[in-house]
Design an enzyme around this catalytic site. Structure first.
Site, PDB file in Angstrom:
ATOM      1  N   ASP A   1     -16.669  -0.271  -0.804  1.00  0.00           N
ATOM      2  CA  ASP A   1     -15.384  -0.760  -1.297  1.00  0.00           C
ATOM      3  C   ASP A   1     -14.377  -0.965  -0.173  1.00  0.00           C
ATOM      4  O   ASP A   1     -13.260  -1.426  -0.423  1.00  0.00           O
ATOM      5  CB  ASP A   1     -14.813   0.200  -2.354  1.00  0.00           C
TER       6      ASP A   1
ATOM      7  N   ARG B   1       0.652  -5.172   3.556  1.00  0.00           N
ATOM      8  CA  ARG B   1      -0.543  -5.714   4.192  1.00  0.00           C
ATOM      9  C   ARG B   1      -0.660  -7.210   3.889  1.00  0.00           C
ATOM     10  O   ARG B   1      -0.227  -7.678   2.834  1.00  0.00           O
ATOM     11  CB  ARG B   1      -1.785  -4.981   3.692  1.00  0.00           C
TER      12      ARG B   1
ATOM     13  N   LYS C   1       0.856  -1.191   0.000  1.00  0.00           N
ATOM     14  CA  LYS C   1       0.000   0.000   0.000  1.00  0.00           C
ATOM     15  C   LYS C   1       0.890   1.238   0.000  1.00  0.00           C
ATOM     16  O   LYS C   1       1.691   1.432   0.913  1.00  0.00           O
ATOM     17  CB  LYS C   1      -0.921   0.007   1.217  1.00  0.00           C
TER      18      LYS C   1
ATOM     19  N   ARG D   1     -13.403  -7.333  -2.004  1.00  0.00           N
ATOM     20  CA  ARG D   1     -14.330  -6.441  -1.308  1.00  0.00           C
ATOM     21  C   ARG D   1     -15.729  -6.541  -1.896  1.00  0.00           C
ATOM     22  O   ARG D   1     -15.913  -7.038  -3.010  1.00  0.00           O
ATOM     23  CB  ARG D   1     -13.832  -4.989  -1.461  1.00  0.00           C
TER      24      ARG D   1
END
Length: 497
Positions: free
Chosen positions: A265, A185, A122, A192
């Site tokens: 989301d 992560r 990320k 999602r």
């Protein structure tokens, strides 16, 4: 294209576990393959050694300059296959259309003792889904996500995890100029609700079915043989996600966690807490507390989270309706949320009170103390920890002193003591293992971030240790278990966090 990219991406760093690319096998309709954008002078901010051990990864290897470069996006681990996924969603209740991984790049999954776990960078640079963004994360937000995901894990709340944080002197503009950072992560999947909304909204039923089959076969294979909901596997998938989401949100409410940006989301198909941005753990118990400075209408206030989660599940149900084929069946698949959430929350609150069984009047007992806490804006973590100590054998005065309405509290505690089980000391010990001493409050994050911006990451390491075992005493760190300072009330956390 994939073969050329994979060959170019191979790097000297070998993690050890075999890579698996289940999501990539879905095909190019679901993602764009691309390399991360390098950052200058990457350095290690913090490494989660305990998670590395759980994943079967060599922590010393992860701390090497080669690994730091790889997890900053300057090189790639051998066998990884970087890609950014496309999804859509409702943001603050409004259909936003196509979104996607605007600053996250999935490297793939690695085989671990806990099964395949996906690794995602990320802040690794711009993607086709970045819209007007720069694709970067800043040191501030990366530290917050790193610590909070591990804090939630320590509290037993389903969550994505964080393996390490790297930093760079590369300037990044937010409300002010900050420096770039990348957080790695970890989760079994980052799929999602919005992934399903994307293909449903576009009428791409074949891709919608392909995605649903992937999620079912990988994470919910038992729904294939279920006779519930007319034996419809897609309705049964929705039912499973509804139940998991109910359990997760009940845990949020019990620990006093505010997510801050519950867009569709940002909701996981596995019932995991995902996308830590403007989060906050409650200080004073204010039911309508809004932790996100960007949330002008209070849509995602603490006390609205349960209803928003159901609204989001309803959107998921609409997205799956072309596969389910029957609106009544889809609505029936949402019922577990409405039935499970209150039951799950009541169970969590009984645990916080040290009650081992369910009895008439328990709901009134819980509602009674929450009403008193709200009326006097009592510090939520401190109250529960002091109450636990009282039941375990300490004096009542430190609990009573938290309240302005002493007669009201006296009346409640009289009812509570009459309800406690015979093994009171044992109940108190259970409460001390349920109600944490150390909570990742905003001001603790802020202090760690201030030091980190000066190149001192010791406070990040200290907080990581505390939140990974939040029920322990940790002598010498009692100052981090007390009331927040006055200035903490002025910390503003927005969507850019």
């Amino acid at each position: 294209m994939h073969q050329a990219l994979a060959a170019e991406a191979d790097a000297p760093i070998e993690l050890g576990p075999a890579w698996r690319h289940g999501f990539a096998a879905l095909g190019s309709s679901f993602y764009t393959e691309l390399r991360p954008t390098p950052l200058p002078q990457p350095h290690l901010v913090s490494l989660n050694r305990s998670l590395a051990a759980e994943l079967g990864l060599d922590a010393d290897l992860l701390a090497t300059p080669e690994a730091v470069a790889a997890f900053t996006g300057n090189a790639l681990p051998a066998g990884s296959r970087p890609l950014a996924t496309v999804y859509s969603g409702h943001q603050f209740g409004v259909w936003a259309g196509q979104l996607g991984d605007g600053r996250a790049i999935l490297l793939g999954g690695v085989e671990t003792p806990a099964g395949v776990q996906e690794l995602q960078l990320k802040g690794a640079g711009r993607t086709p889904y970045s819209r007007m963004g720069d694709g970067r994360a800043v040191l501030r937000s990366s530290i917050r996500e790193y610590l909070c995901s591990e804090a939630m894990q320590g509290l037993g709340v389903p969550t994505t995890r964080a393996l390490l944080v790297t930093g760079s002197p590369q300037p990044v503009r937010r409300e002010e100029i900050e420096t770039a950072s990348v957080v790695t992560r970890v989760a079994p999947s980052f799929v999602r609700f919005g992934h399903f909304e994307h293909f449903s909204a576009r009428g791409q039923e074949e891709e919608l079915r392909q995605l649903a089959d992937y999620v079912i076969d990988t994470f919910y294979p038992h729904v294939r043989g279920s006779e519930a909901l007319a034996g419809n596997p897609y309705a049964n998938l929705l039912e499973q996600v509804s139940a998991r989401t109910a359990a997760m949100v009940a845990q949020w409410q019990a620990v006093g966690f505010c997510h801050g940006v519950m867009n569709t989301d940002n909701m996981s198909m596995l019932g995991l807490t995902i996308d830590y941005g403007p989060f906050q753990f409650l200080d004073a118990f204010v039911p309508n507390h809004i932790c996100n400075h960007s949330d002008e209408t209070g849509r995602y206030a603490y006390n609205r989270q349960p209803n928003v989660a159901y609204w989001n599940l309803f959107c998921l149900g609409q997205a799956l309706l072309p596969l389910i084929g029957d609106q009544e069946l889809a609505l029936a698949a949402l019922e577990p949320y409405q039935a499970s959430f209150p039951r799950e929350l009541e169970s969590r609150m009984r645990d916080k009170l040290g009650l081992v069984d369910e009895q008439p009047g328990d709901r009134q007992l819980v509602e009674g103390i929450l009403t008193l806490l709200a009326a006097d804006r009592v510090d939520y973590p401190v109250f529960w920890r002091r109450l636990s100590a009282f039941v375990a054998g300490s004096e009542l005065a430190p609990v009573r002193d938290l309240f302005l309405d002493r007669p009201g509290f006296d009346g409640w505690v009289s009812q509570y003591e009459a309800r406690l089980p015979d093994g009171r000391a044992e109940a108190g010990q259970r409460m001390l293992r349920t109600n944490p001493k150390y909570v990742l409050r905003n001001h603790l994050c802020e202090l760690a971030i201030r030091q980190a911006k000066l190149g001192d990451f010791s406070e990040v390491e200290a907080l990581l240790s505390l939140v990974q075992s939040p029920f322990d005493e940790h002598p010498g760190h009692e100052d981090k278990a007390g009331f927040p300072p006055d200035w903490a009330a002025h910390i503003e956390i927005s969507c850019s966090s």
